[in-house]
Motif scaffolding. Structure first.
Motif, short mmCIF file in Angstrom:
data_model
loop_
_atom_site.label_atom_id
_atom_site.label_comp_id
_atom_site.label_asym_id
_atom_site.label_seq_id
_atom_site.Cartn_x
_atom_site.Cartn_y
_atom_site.Cartn_z
N UNK A 260 0.84 -1.21 0.00
CA UNK A 260 0.00 0.00 0.00
C UNK A 260 0.87 1.26 0.00
N UNK A 261 1.88 1.28 0.83
CA UNK A 261 2.69 2.50 0.92
C UNK A 261 3.54 2.69 -0.33
N UNK A 262 3.96 1.57 -0.92
CA UNK A 262 4.75 1.65 -2.15
C UNK A 262 3.88 2.21 -3.29
N UNK A 263 2.64 1.81 -3.32
CA UNK A 263 1.75 2.30 -4.38
C UNK A 263 1.44 3.79 -4.17
N UNK A 264 1.26 4.19 -2.92
CA UNK A 264 1.00 5.61 -2.66
C UNK A 264 2.20 6.46 -3.09
N UNK A 265 3.39 5.90 -2.92
CA UNK A 265 4.61 6.66 -3.26
C UNK A 265 4.91 6.58 -4.75
N UNK A 266 4.97 5.37 -5.29
CA UNK A 266 5.47 5.19 -6.66
C UNK A 266 4.38 5.34 -7.72
N UNK A 267 3.18 4.98 -7.39
CA UNK A 267 2.09 5.08 -8.38
C UNK A 267 1.36 6.41 -8.25
#
Lengths: 258, 177
Positions: free
Chosen positions: B128-135
């Motif tokens: 979830x946090x990776x998607x908020x950051x990278x996507x």
């Protein structure tokens, strides 16, 4: 963010992660940039992390909602304040407004989709070029002879392409490799113009529909795009865009003449 | 009349985010129907609460937080709540190393399917946090708002997510790295 970057020591991996996200303070940023110019292992880590970030962003595309879902959701945003019984003329007005709203939403969605696709494609092209520049890895086929490079791709790609006999001034073919662009197999051709490295990626047009709004400059690199009936050609380099365009045009022209 | 202005302003702000909200809702719920329901409920809640949104602050972070809270009260989230997440170590003692050798850092990332699988295997909170950051390209301070955690936790969790993804990919590619 709160940690300091030792100038004479390797930065913490967590700082490199924040570095690629652009989340460091100016002083931390400066210290890490200085370190990266001298430290090959850390530069590799940053390159890898940046590649991972780009590929994570691309992975999200598999869950893009279908247009009908977006339409349903968008209809929820349209103010529904009409509680009075609608008269014939007001229904017509409402209907036309609804159609206009749906059209506006559809157009916005398409524009948004195009921009997103264009940005993703730009990022992917830059990734490919940076990987060529940074890894120092040799391409699979190293040759300045087009009669050696072109046949190497035979049977490896679901399409073929031509290479021009005469390249623009001071342009040299260096070799080629297989790659993927937007999940489709592609030919990666490496050239030099003067002393600048140039990556050219050829891919099938059918698997890569045209995208408008792709930036021609990004992060100090120029991107030139050319299309033929069957192919799409992308050239990436830090060279003068005019010279990059000449190479793209030469590759474009030769596809129809041979 | 002010209500109409708010509604129109809300529409302008929310419309460009529908795709992002839907995609993120799917990543959270892993179900098409539930994702659409989540976004509908989010829009409904956000519109009702729009008066509390402070102009000049990040609308995307605000509405993503509503989406997340809506998800957390959904059946799927409650059912998944048993999954144990090892919360961030404030000392970050375990993240200074244990990574691959520098030469192993360059991954063969042309295999998008492998990356998708690796993302699937990542712990939901890290994903979830990776998607908020990278996507979604939210800044750390905005991710902190969405997740309601300190910014230092955001920083360490993103790093852990990337390290986890890297390790998953290393396992997948094995010797071909």
């Amino acid at each position: 963010m709160t940690q300091t970057t030792p100038v004479n020591d390797h930065p913490e991996p967590i700082q490199l992660s924040a570095f690629i996200d652009g989340e460091l303070s100016p002083s931390e940023l400066q210290a890490i940039q200085r370190h990266l110019t001298e430290c090959h292992p850390c530069a590799l880590q940053v390159l890898s992390a940046a590649q991972l970030k780009a590929v994570t962003a691309r992975a999200s595309q598999r869950f893009l909602p279908p247009p009908e879902v977006l339409k349903r959701l968008a209809s929820q945003l349209v103010p529904q304040e009409t509680t009075k019984p609608a008269r014939a003329w007001s229904f017509g007005h409402w209907a036309w407004s609804a159609i206009a709203a749906v059209l506006a939403i559809a157009v916005s969605s398409i524009v948004w989709w195009q921009m997103r696709q264009a940005n993703n494609l730009t990022a992917e092209l830059l990734d490919q070029h940076l990987a060529v520049l940074s890894s120092g890895a040799s391409p699979e086929i190293i040759s300045t002879d087009r009669h050696t490079v072109k046949p190497w791709f035979q049977g490896k790609l679901p399409f073929s392409f031509n290479l021009p006999e005469t390249l623009p001034p001071d342009t040299t073919l260096r070799g080629g490799d297989l790659t993927f662009l937007r999940g489709q197999p592609a030919a990666l051709l490496l050239f030099t113009i003067h002393r600048h490295e140039v990556s050219v990626i050829l891919t099938q047009r059918s698997g890569n529909p045209a995208i408008t709004g792709m930036p021609v400059n990004s992060s100090g690199f120029s991107i030139k795009e050319a299309s033929t009936r069957n192919l799409r050609i992308f050239a990436v380099s830090d060279i003068d865009p005019t010279e990059l365009g000449s190479l793209a045009a030469a590759l474009q022209a030769v596809q129809s003449t041979q | 009349m002010p209500r109409r202005t708010n509604s129109s302003e809300f529409e302008q702000l929310a419309l460009p985010l529908l795709s992002s909200l839907s995609s993120h809702a799917f990543w959270l719920s892993r179900n098409d129907t539930e994702a659409e329901d989540l976004v509908q409920e989010t829009l409904s809640k956000a519109l009702r609460a729009f008066d509390s949104f402070q102009a000049g602050t990040n609308f995307k972070a605000w509405i993503f937080r509503i989406l997340r809270n809506t998800f957390l009260t959904s059946r799927t989230a409650i059912a998944n709540a048993r999954t144990v997440f090892l919360e961030d170590d404030p000392g970050l003692s375990d993240i200074t190393d244990a990574g691959p050798n520098p030469e192993e850092h360059i991954l063969r990332l042309e295999n998008q399917a492998a990356v998708n699988d690796a993302l699937d295997r990542l712990h939901p909170q890290l994903r979830e946090i990776l998607l908020l950051c990278d996507v979604e390209e939210l800044k750390y301070k905005d991710i902190a708002i969405v997740l309601d955690v300190p910014i230092g936790t955001v920083m360490s969790r993103i790093f852990r997510a990337r390290r986890g993804l890297h390790q998953e990919l290393q396992q997948h590619f094995g010797e071909s790295l």
